[in-house]
Motif scaffolding. Sequence first.
Motif, PDB file in Angstrom:
ATOM      1  N   HIS A 474       0.832  -1.207   0.000  1.00 36.39           N
ATOM      2  CA  HIS A 474       0.000   0.000   0.000  1.00 36.39           C
ATOM      3  C   HIS A 474       0.865   1.255   0.000  1.00 36.39           C
ATOM      4  CE1 HIS A 474      -3.108   2.872   1.005  1.00 36.39           C
ATOM      5  NE2 HIS A 474      -2.491   3.173   2.135  1.00 36.39           N
ATOM      6  N   GLN A 475       1.891   1.286   0.834  1.00 35.85           N
ATOM      7  CA  GLN A 475       2.773   2.455   0.903  1.00 35.85           C
ATOM      8  C   GLN A 475       3.664   2.564  -0.326  1.00 35.85           C
ATOM      9  OE1 GLN A 475       2.243   0.234   3.285  1.00 35.85           O
ATOM     10  NE2 GLN A 475       1.598   1.333   5.124  1.00 35.85           N
ATOM     11  N   ALA A 476       3.850   1.465  -1.056  1.00 33.72           N
ATOM     12  CA  ALA A 476       4.823   1.453  -2.155  1.00 33.72           C
ATOM     13  C   ALA A 476       4.200   1.656  -3.525  1.00 33.72           C
ATOM     14  CB  ALA A 476       5.576   0.115  -2.141  1.00 33.72           C
ATOM     15  N   ARG A 477       2.894   1.710  -3.652  1.00 32.99           N
ATOM     16  CA  ARG A 477       2.262   1.700  -4.976  1.00 32.99           C
ATOM     17  C   ARG A 477       2.748   2.839  -5.862  1.00 32.99           C
ATOM     18  NH1 ARG A 477      -1.577  -1.873  -6.197  1.00 32.99           N
ATOM     19  NH2 ARG A 477      -2.432  -3.106  -4.498  1.00 32.99           N
ATOM     20  N   ASP A 478       2.745   4.053  -5.335  1.00 33.26           N
ATOM     21  CA  ASP A 478       3.164   5.195  -6.153  1.00 33.26           C
ATOM     22  C   ASP A 478       4.629   5.057  -6.553  1.00 33.26           C
ATOM     23  OD1 ASP A 478       0.663   6.261  -6.020  1.00 33.26           O
ATOM     24  OD2 ASP A 478       1.121   7.668  -4.403  1.00 33.26           O
ATOM     25  N   LEU A 479       5.465   4.604  -5.618  1.00 37.59           N
ATOM     26  CA  LEU A 479       6.894   4.465  -5.917  1.00 37.59           C
ATOM     27  C   LEU A 479       7.129   3.363  -6.945  1.00 37.59           C
ATOM     28  CD1 LEU A 479       8.284   4.796  -2.282  1.00 37.59           C
ATOM     29  CD2 LEU A 479       8.310   6.529  -4.074  1.00 37.59           C
ATOM     30  N   LEU A 480       6.388   2.272  -6.846  1.00 37.40           N
ATOM     31  CA  LEU A 480       6.523   1.198  -7.831  1.00 37.40           C
ATOM     32  C   LEU A 480       6.111   1.681  -9.220  1.00 37.40           C
ATOM     33  CD1 LEU A 480       5.146  -1.846  -5.792  1.00 37.40           C
ATOM     34  CD2 LEU A 480       7.500  -1.497  -6.544  1.00 37.40           C
ATOM     35  N   ALA A 481       5.059   2.500  -9.276  1.00 40.76           N
ATOM     36  CA  ALA A 481       4.625   3.024 -10.567  1.00 40.76           C
ATOM     37  C   ALA A 481       5.683   3.915 -11.197  1.00 40.76           C
ATOM     38  CB  ALA A 481       3.316   3.799 -10.399  1.00 40.76           C
ATOM     39  N   ARG A 482       6.565   4.494 -10.366  1.00 41.07           N
ATOM     40  CA  ARG A 482       7.633   5.356 -10.881  1.00 41.07           C
ATOM     41  C   ARG A 482       8.923   4.593 -11.147  1.00 41.07           C
ATOM     42  NH1 ARG A 482       6.655  10.032  -6.373  1.00 41.07           N
ATOM     43  NH2 ARG A 482       4.643  10.799  -7.142  1.00 41.07           N
ATOM     44  N   GLY A 483       8.917   3.289 -10.938  1.00 40.75           N
ATOM     45  CA  GLY A 483      10.087   2.501 -11.289  1.00 40.75           C
ATOM     46  C   GLY A 483      10.924   2.022 -10.133  1.00 40.75           C
ATOM     47  N   ALA A 484      10.464   2.182  -8.870  1.00 36.58           N
ATOM     48  CA  ALA A 484      11.242   1.689  -7.730  1.00 36.58           C
ATOM     49  C   ALA A 484      11.330   0.166  -7.789  1.00 36.58           C
ATOM     50  CB  ALA A 484      10.611   2.134  -6.408  1.00 36.58           C
ATOM     51  N   THR A 485      12.403  -0.371  -7.222  1.00 34.62           N
ATOM     52  CA  THR A 485      12.623  -1.818  -7.227  1.00 34.62           C
ATOM     53  C   THR A 485      11.945  -2.462  -6.020  1.00 34.62           C
ATOM     54  OG1 THR A 485      14.756  -1.587  -8.330  1.00 34.62           O
ATOM     55  CG2 THR A 485      14.377  -3.629  -7.127  1.00 34.62           C
ATOM     56  N   PRO A 486      11.061  -3.439  -6.230  1.00 37.44           N
ATOM     57  CA  PRO A 486      10.469  -4.142  -5.086  1.00 37.44           C
ATOM     58  C   PRO A 486      11.489  -5.088  -4.446  1.00 37.44           C
ATOM     59  CG  PRO A 486       9.684  -5.093  -7.146  1.00 37.44           C
ATOM     60  CD  PRO A 486      10.528  -3.909  -7.518  1.00 37.44           C
ATOM     61  N   VAL A 487      11.524  -5.079  -3.118  1.00 33.55           N
ATOM     62  CA  VAL A 487      12.443  -5.931  -2.364  1.00 33.55           C
ATOM     63  C   VAL A 487      11.605  -6.838  -1.464  1.00 33.55           C
ATOM     64  CG1 VAL A 487      14.420  -6.010  -0.806  1.00 33.55           C
ATOM     65  CG2 VAL A 487      14.162  -4.081  -2.386  1.00 33.55           C
ATOM     66  N   ILE A 488      11.631  -8.139  -1.725  1.00 35.69           N
ATOM     67  CA  ILE A 488      10.872  -9.093  -0.926  1.00 35.69           C
ATOM     68  C   ILE A 488      11.702  -9.455   0.300  1.00 35.69           C
ATOM     69  CG2 ILE A 488       9.636 -11.270  -0.917  1.00 35.69           C
ATOM     70  CD1 ILE A 488       8.572  -9.297  -2.945  1.00 35.69           C
ATOM     71  N   VAL A 489      11.128  -9.252   1.485  1.00 29.83           N
ATOM     72  CA  VAL A 489      11.823  -9.528   2.743  1.00 29.83           C
ATOM     73  C   VAL A 489      10.963 -10.462   3.584  1.00 29.83           C
ATOM     74  CG1 VAL A 489      13.108  -7.350   2.725  1.00 29.83           C
ATOM     75  CG2 VAL A 489      10.837  -7.429   3.749  1.00 29.83           C
ATOM     76  N   GLU A 490      11.489 -10.834   4.744  1.00 25.54           N
ATOM     77  CA  GLU A 490      10.784 -11.828   5.564  1.00 25.54           C
ATOM     78  C   GLU A 490       9.788 -11.206   6.526  1.00 25.54           C
ATOM     79  OE1 GLU A 490      12.853 -15.283   7.081  1.00 25.54           O
ATOM     80  OE2 GLU A 490      14.663 -14.680   6.033  1.00 25.54           O
ATOM     81  N   GLY A 491      10.128 -10.074   7.142  1.00 21.47           N
ATOM     82  CA  GLY A 491       9.283  -9.515   8.181  1.00 21.47           C
ATOM     83  C   GLY A 491       8.871  -8.083   7.904  1.00 21.47           C
ATOM     84  N   PRO A 492       7.839  -7.596   8.608  1.00 21.08           N
ATOM     85  CA  PRO A 492       7.336  -6.240   8.355  1.00 21.08           C
ATOM     86  C   PRO A 492       8.351  -5.152   8.670  1.00 21.08           C
ATOM     87  CG  PRO A 492       6.302  -7.195  10.312  1.00 21.08           C
ATOM     88  CD  PRO A 492       7.047  -8.297   9.650  1.00 21.08           C
ATOM     89  N   PHE A 493       9.157  -5.321   9.721  1.00 25.00           N
ATOM     90  CA  PHE A 493      10.143  -4.285  10.032  1.00 25.00           C
ATOM     91  C   PHE A 493      11.300  -4.305   9.034  1.00 25.00           C
ATOM     92  CE2 PHE A 493       8.033  -4.569  14.204  1.00 25.00           C
ATOM     93  CZ  PHE A 493       7.703  -3.226  14.362  1.00 25.00           C
TER      94      PHE A 493
END
Length: 762
Positions: A474-493
């Motif tokens: 939810h917090q990353a949607r705008d940044l992803l639309a601008r080309g940010a790289t998604p980073v899959i991690v294990e925990g929320p922090f």
Amino acid sequence: MARTTRPATAGRPGKDEDREQRITALRTRLYETAGQIRSAEDWARYLRAAARLPGETWANVLLISSRIPAPTLVRGYEAWRAAGRQVNRDEKGIEIFSGMRQRREPGRRGGEEAAQDHGWRDARRVAYVWDLSQTTGQPVPLPSAFTAPKGEAPPGLWDCLCWLARREGFAVEQEDGSHGDGTTFWAARRIRIPLSLSSGQAAWALAHQLGHVLVHNRITYPPGTTTSGCHGIRKAEADSVAFIICTRYGVQVEHAFSGPQTWAGTDPRAQPAAAILAAGERAAAAAAKISRLLDHHLAGDFLAARPEAEAAAARHDEHEPQPAAAQVTASPSAPEPDPRIAGVLDDAMQFYDGQLARSWVPAYLADRGISDDVMRQWRIGYAPGGWTTLTGHLRALGHDDDAIQAAGLARISSRGTLIDHFRDRVMLPVHDERGNIAGFLGRARPGAGPEVPKYLNSPETSSYQKGTLLFGLHQARDLLARGATPVIVEGPFDAIAVTMADPGRHVGLAPCGTALTSKQAAVLAQAADLGSCAVLVAFDDDQAGRKAAVRAYDILRTVSSRLQSAVLPGKDPAETLQTGGPEALQTILRDQVQPLSAVVIDAHLAPWERRLQDAEGPLLAMRSTAAVIAGLLPAGTAETIRQITGNRELATVDEQMRPVANPELPEIARVLPADAAYQTMRVAERLGFTDYSDVLAEVANAVTRGAARPGSRVVRGAPQLAASSFPYPPTTIRHGDEHALPRPPAHGNRLTHAHGSSRSRR
């Protein structure tokens, strides 16, 4: 051949005629710019620009650099707007060639790079771009700069250059006695680099020789012909390739090369500008081909050439309307949330927010490097420790028990009463695709005891289906639309730490209490253009983390072909942020990455470690791992390999342990995806094979065996790797055969002399 234009409509200028006039004027300007390049320093300035702008043609590099002496990043007007930046007032755009046709080199197979030799002479339009320095607005991610000690090369550069040489059918050897820039033996197809050079000088020399191979390997050379003592325009082109590559990858070596006056001439009748343009085109195209592989392995996502979509936006004609930025929308199949449950969840988040300041959470999060602003941004709250504190609050607001329980916020106790699901925990809201609150993640107080689960999810409800949710999306949607790289991690922090450490460039996403699922990957693919950006995985560096990374590879490869893994130094992203600050985590995300397939290969090799000291251990491990690499190949690549080999297995040594030449291997190397090529090199190095061809042949053989397996019939007549008597000589040796004993080849090869025993089996 002269261009023709359609006649203009009466009463208004012809659009085609105007376009031709603009293209003609730009060509004239290009020739004038090229004609002004006289000294070696002039030439070096444009080569530096080519190193900074690897996605541009040589002609456009000259046009851009003549306006902006040190360009950083160029894009079209709409592309800058989409990135949140505005072109400064009164800044004139830089005219460049656009709409250039792509030509494919004869003999290239489908696996080779599609675009070859973009020709400015074939340009159909003039486009406008602006440099970063001509804009203002939100910060944009810039390509990382390689750094290495003076005279040295960054790790991995030499190996990647060697692999590129192998792709072109040339073996690389380091021996003394050759020229300082190395020597290519055309007929023998060998590149010799002096052994006494530093790593930086060796990288320059090998890049120089690759320049010769890529630019000048167009004819059949007589036996004995070499590149030793190259001079004139050939030396200038090879030097230019080496200069671009070394500049781009931070190799600082002193190397003087001659200016264009010495090889292009000064007499106008010789057309020196045309010679400069032609030489620059050839050198820049060769350097770009080398960079495409190096970027993939050495720099990760953002050093690679611009995505095709972005390049198209940067090169639009000023008269052609551009489509609006793509909007990320929820999947039409996603169910509408129940209004009653949505209301309960919203009120619960407000309640948790109000409890935060009076709890232990702010001090705990501050110690982890999370500021008050970040807490507000992520709507972090606190669930009090009472049994019914939240339930009582929601009842007071008018919510009934059924709605509270259906929202996953309370459960029935052993006494039959309703009690809070979350107690004495840091609370993190999780949003669905539409941005509505779906549920919560709760983190226990430090020191709560082993009987208390560290993390607690909302139970499965109509709104909280954890196999489809990604924390942080939810917090990353705008940044992803601008080309940010998604980073899959294990925990929320971990997700919060990633987004904090490198804002705008990397965004953290975490599964909610599950391993990564295919549904979560599909949700990510809806939110980000995975065709133009990589996916980075940053799991813990332990057995569980590696196992999760292998599973993630199998799932993510269905939505992206650019999968990478962050190399974490024994700490997860949240711990790295806590101990080293944002800079330490940012450095890892930008500079310490490797292909995710490397984790898969390493995980497969791990059980073989204890057998590598056995005589046959490395060979068996290599064969087993080659089968894994073959299984990771795209179907189209596997089919191309089968066509090259004729669906026959390749032998690497004969029954008397002599090496067997396989002319198919250079062709196979050319069609391998960069990721598979990288893994082939890594396996050879880890297992001690000095010739990558051994592993490459086994990968090809694994592809062949894979094709034969579904029919449960092995292709008959296929040459087999000489293993029936390995590591001993063949059982039967013909009398008088001068090669009765195994002979190691001239250059080390574990397959052929790992065991040179003279014993025979009886």
